[in-house]
Structures are given as structure tokens and as C-alpha cells.
Motif scaffolding. Structure first.
Motif, PDB file in Angstrom:
ATOM      1  N   PRO A  75      -3.534   4.425   7.917  1.00  0.00           N
ATOM      2  CA  PRO A  75      -4.589   4.816   6.984  1.00  0.00           C
ATOM      3  C   PRO A  75      -4.364   6.190   6.364  1.00  0.00           C
ATOM      4  O   PRO A  75      -3.869   7.110   7.007  1.00  0.00           O
ATOM      5  CB  PRO A  75      -5.846   4.812   7.857  1.00  0.00           C
ATOM      6  CG  PRO A  75      -5.544   3.827   8.929  1.00  0.00           C
ATOM      7  CD  PRO A  75      -4.079   4.013   9.209  1.00  0.00           C
ATOM      8  N   ASN A  76      -4.762   6.296   5.106  1.00  0.00           N
ATOM      9  CA  ASN A  76      -4.560   7.540   4.358  1.00  0.00           C
ATOM     10  C   ASN A  76      -5.506   8.649   4.779  1.00  0.00           C
ATOM     11  O   ASN A  76      -5.370   9.773   4.321  1.00  0.00           O
ATOM     12  CB  ASN A  76      -4.685   7.288   2.856  1.00  0.00           C
ATOM     13  CG  ASN A  76      -6.088   6.952   2.426  1.00  0.00           C
ATOM     14  OD1 ASN A  76      -6.806   6.212   3.115  1.00  0.00           O
ATOM     15  ND2 ASN A  76      -6.501   7.464   1.285  1.00  0.00           N
ATOM     16  N   PHE A  77      -6.442   8.371   5.665  1.00  0.00           N
ATOM     17  CA  PHE A  77      -7.341   9.440   6.113  1.00  0.00           C
ATOM     18  C   PHE A  77      -6.685  10.341   7.157  1.00  0.00           C
ATOM     19  O   PHE A  77      -7.231  11.380   7.518  1.00  0.00           O
ATOM     20  CB  PHE A  77      -8.675   8.892   6.641  1.00  0.00           C
ATOM     21  CG  PHE A  77      -8.576   7.942   7.799  1.00  0.00           C
ATOM     22  CD1 PHE A  77      -8.191   8.368   9.060  1.00  0.00           C
ATOM     23  CD2 PHE A  77      -8.884   6.604   7.627  1.00  0.00           C
ATOM     24  CE1 PHE A  77      -8.113   7.483  10.131  1.00  0.00           C
ATOM     25  CE2 PHE A  77      -8.823   5.710   8.680  1.00  0.00           C
ATOM     26  CZ  PHE A  77      -8.437   6.153   9.929  1.00  0.00           C
ATOM     27  N   TYR A 113      -4.760   2.344   2.085  1.00  0.00           N
ATOM     28  CA  TYR A 113      -5.994   2.850   1.486  1.00  0.00           C
ATOM     29  C   TYR A 113      -7.195   1.977   1.823  1.00  0.00           C
ATOM     30  O   TYR A 113      -7.065   0.750   1.978  1.00  0.00           O
ATOM     31  CB  TYR A 113      -5.838   2.948  -0.039  1.00  0.00           C
ATOM     32  CG  TYR A 113      -4.779   3.950  -0.431  1.00  0.00           C
ATOM     33  CD1 TYR A 113      -5.084   5.305  -0.506  1.00  0.00           C
ATOM     34  CD2 TYR A 113      -3.472   3.552  -0.678  1.00  0.00           C
ATOM     35  CE1 TYR A 113      -4.109   6.236  -0.828  1.00  0.00           C
ATOM     36  CE2 TYR A 113      -2.490   4.469  -1.002  1.00  0.00           C
ATOM     37  CZ  TYR A 113      -2.820   5.809  -1.077  1.00  0.00           C
ATOM     38  OH  TYR A 113      -1.852   6.729  -1.388  1.00  0.00           O
ATOM     39  N   SER A 114      -8.356   2.619   1.916  1.00  0.00           N
ATOM     40  CA  SER A 114      -9.600   1.887   2.096  1.00  0.00           C
ATOM     41  C   SER A 114      -9.724   0.852   0.991  1.00  0.00           C
ATOM     42  O   SER A 114      -9.398   1.122  -0.172  1.00  0.00           O
ATOM     43  CB  SER A 114     -10.779   2.868   2.040  1.00  0.00           C
ATOM     44  OG  SER A 114     -11.992   2.180   2.253  1.00  0.00           O
ATOM     45  N   ASP A 115     -10.166  -0.322   1.344  1.00  0.00           N
ATOM     46  CA  ASP A 115     -10.285  -1.470   0.437  1.00  0.00           C
ATOM     47  C   ASP A 115      -8.927  -1.987  -0.020  1.00  0.00           C
ATOM     48  O   ASP A 115      -8.860  -2.816  -0.919  1.00  0.00           O
ATOM     49  CB  ASP A 115     -11.159  -1.146  -0.789  1.00  0.00           C
ATOM     50  CG  ASP A 115     -12.601  -0.827  -0.415  1.00  0.00           C
ATOM     51  OD1 ASP A 115     -13.106  -1.434   0.550  1.00  0.00           O
ATOM     52  OD2 ASP A 115     -13.210   0.027  -1.072  1.00  0.00           O
ATOM     53  N   TYR A 118      -6.299  -5.980   4.216  1.00  0.00           N
ATOM     54  CA  TYR A 118      -7.015  -7.151   4.695  1.00  0.00           C
ATOM     55  C   TYR A 118      -6.662  -7.319   6.166  1.00  0.00           C
ATOM     56  O   TYR A 118      -5.492  -7.435   6.530  1.00  0.00           O
ATOM     57  CB  TYR A 118      -6.602  -8.394   3.909  1.00  0.00           C
ATOM     58  CG  TYR A 118      -7.409  -9.616   4.271  1.00  0.00           C
ATOM     59  CD1 TYR A 118      -8.578  -9.919   3.586  1.00  0.00           C
ATOM     60  CD2 TYR A 118      -7.005 -10.453   5.299  1.00  0.00           C
ATOM     61  CE1 TYR A 118      -9.329 -11.035   3.924  1.00  0.00           C
ATOM     62  CE2 TYR A 118      -7.752 -11.560   5.649  1.00  0.00           C
ATOM     63  CZ  TYR A 118      -8.910 -11.852   4.955  1.00  0.00           C
ATOM     64  OH  TYR A 118      -9.663 -12.950   5.291  1.00  0.00           O
ATOM     65  N   VAL A 124     -10.797  -4.247   4.583  1.00  0.00           N
ATOM     66  CA  VAL A 124     -11.264  -3.145   5.422  1.00  0.00           C
ATOM     67  C   VAL A 124     -11.604  -1.931   4.571  1.00  0.00           C
ATOM     68  O   VAL A 124     -10.843  -1.546   3.676  1.00  0.00           O
ATOM     69  CB  VAL A 124     -10.183  -2.778   6.457  1.00  0.00           C
ATOM     70  CG1 VAL A 124     -10.652  -1.620   7.348  1.00  0.00           C
ATOM     71  CG2 VAL A 124      -9.816  -3.993   7.302  1.00  0.00           C
ATOM     72  N   GLU A 125     -12.732  -1.332   4.879  1.00  0.00           N
ATOM     73  CA  GLU A 125     -13.151  -0.079   4.247  1.00  0.00           C
ATOM     74  C   GLU A 125     -13.268   0.969   5.345  1.00  0.00           C
ATOM     75  O   GLU A 125     -13.875   0.725   6.383  1.00  0.00           O
ATOM     76  CB  GLU A 125     -14.507  -0.256   3.540  1.00  0.00           C
ATOM     77  CG  GLU A 125     -14.931   0.946   2.750  1.00  0.00           C
ATOM     78  CD  GLU A 125     -16.190   0.692   1.937  1.00  0.00           C
ATOM     79  OE1 GLU A 125     -16.770   1.677   1.455  1.00  0.00           O
ATOM     80  OE2 GLU A 125     -16.593  -0.468   1.784  1.00  0.00           O
ATOM     81  N   TRP A 126     -12.633   2.128   5.125  1.00  0.00           N
ATOM     82  CA  TRP A 126     -12.657   3.165   6.147  1.00  0.00           C
ATOM     83  C   TRP A 126     -14.059   3.751   6.240  1.00  0.00           C
ATOM     84  O   TRP A 126     -14.704   4.041   5.245  1.00  0.00           O
ATOM     85  CB  TRP A 126     -11.717   4.310   5.830  1.00  0.00           C
ATOM     86  CG  TRP A 126     -10.305   4.010   5.431  1.00  0.00           C
ATOM     87  CD1 TRP A 126      -9.593   4.734   4.532  1.00  0.00           C
ATOM     88  CD2 TRP A 126      -9.425   2.989   5.892  1.00  0.00           C
ATOM     89  NE1 TRP A 126      -8.323   4.211   4.407  1.00  0.00           N
ATOM     90  CE2 TRP A 126      -8.193   3.128   5.234  1.00  0.00           C
ATOM     91  CE3 TRP A 126      -9.546   1.948   6.797  1.00  0.00           C
ATOM     92  CZ2 TRP A 126      -7.105   2.298   5.453  1.00  0.00           C
ATOM     93  CZ3 TRP A 126      -8.469   1.112   7.015  1.00  0.00           C
ATOM     94  CH2 TRP A 126      -7.283   1.301   6.365  1.00  0.00           C
ATOM     95  N   ASP A 127     -14.472   3.964   7.467  1.00  0.00           N
ATOM     96  CA  ASP A 127     -15.719   4.696   7.730  1.00  0.00           C
ATOM     97  C   ASP A 127     -15.347   6.153   7.886  1.00  0.00           C
ATOM     98  O   ASP A 127     -14.633   6.531   8.801  1.00  0.00           O
ATOM     99  CB  ASP A 127     -16.387   4.201   9.013  1.00  0.00           C
ATOM    100  CG  ASP A 127     -16.882   2.771   8.895  1.00  0.00           C
ATOM    101  OD1 ASP A 127     -17.291   2.389   7.790  1.00  0.00           O
ATOM    102  OD2 ASP A 127     -16.825   2.058   9.908  1.00  0.00           O
ATOM    103  N   MET A 128     -15.795   6.981   6.970  1.00  0.00           N
ATOM    104  CA  MET A 128     -15.418   8.387   7.044  1.00  0.00           C
ATOM    105  C   MET A 128     -16.645   9.251   7.114  1.00  0.00           C
ATOM    106  O   MET A 128     -17.624   9.119   6.628  1.00  0.00           O
ATOM    107  CB  MET A 128     -14.569   8.782   5.835  1.00  0.00           C
ATOM    108  CG  MET A 128     -13.451   7.817   5.651  1.00  0.00           C
ATOM    109  SD  MET A 128     -11.756   8.307   5.724  1.00  0.00           S
ATOM    110  CE  MET A 128     -11.586   9.918   5.211  1.00  0.00           C
TER     111      MET A 128
END
Length: 128
Positions: A75-77, A113-115, A118, A124-128
Motif C-alpha cells: 500500500p502507498n500509505f 493505491y486505495s481503490d 481487488y 479495497v479502500e484504505w482506512d487512514m
């Protein structure tokens, strides 16, 4: 996530790849506080004489040439420090577990990236 894809030539001596990928998975889980079921690792052998490095091909994985090729998708976070730590962890772990020099490992990081992923039946959307 993360996804780690490893490619190498076959080794001259038996390497228990299942043990290596399980050990790497556990190390990634422990170091990054990631549930093990979120870590995916694959290992593929390239066909002998189908990998050129320095203009030369070989039948099996040398210790100091024809780097083991690794793609890390995460993930990019993750911060730059976290990404660097993951890269070092992968290199250190593999250098300990397989007959390859640490300086003969090539790892490429690709951000997810978020969204843009799959997994587990949905985008999947990241919870930040």
C-alpha cells in the motif's frame, strides 16, 4: 497486502522454497504488524538459459551474478522509512535462507493505491 513475487534461476542444491516463503511471510508479519493472511508470496523459477545478466546466461542460480528478482507491491500509505525497512527485511531474510549474496538481490517496490486493489471479494479502500 503486501504481495512479494520472487523470480530466480533454479538452485544447484535443494532449497526448500516452501520453508523460505513461509519464513519470509512470518518475518514480514512480525516486523510490520500485518496479519499473516494479508501477506502473499510467490516464488517462480526462470527456465535455465532464459535469463541474461551482463550478456551471459546460465543454467542455475549463481551466488554473485544474475540477481534474484523481486517485486514488492504494498500500500502507498507506507512511509519511505517503512518501505526501506521492508526492502531490507526481504533482502536480509533471503540472504540468510538461500545461497545468494545480499548484494545479488534486486527488489522493485510498486505502490498499491486505495481503490486500486481487488482483494477478499471487493475493491479495497484504505482506512487512514
Amino acid at each position: 497486502m503486501p504481495l512479494i513475487r520472487v523470480k530466480s534461476l533454479p538452485f544447484d542444491h535443494d532449497v526448500d522454497v516452501s520453508q523460505v516463503v513461509c519464513s519470509l511471510s512470518q518475518a514480514m508479519s512480525d516486523a510490520n504488524d500485518i496479519e499473516p493472511h494479508h501477506i502473499m508470496i510467490t516464488w517462480e523459477y526462470l527456465s535455465p538459459d532464459h535469463y541474461s545478466h551482463g550478456g551471459k546466461v546460465t543454467q542455475s542460480q549463481p551466488i554473485n551474478t544474475h540477481p534474484v528478482l523481486i517485486d514488492l507491491v504494498a500500500p502507498n500509505f507506507n512511509t519511505e522509512d517503512q518501505i526501506m525497512a521492508m526492502l531490507e527485511l526481504i533482502a536480509n531474510t533471503l540472504a540468510e535462507l538461500v545461497p545468494i549474496a545480499k548484494n545479488n538481490i534486486f527488489i522493485n517496490y510498486t505502490p498499491a493505491y486505495s481503490d486500486g486493489v481487488y482483494d477478499e471479494g471487493h475493491v479495497v479502500e484504505w482506512d487512514m
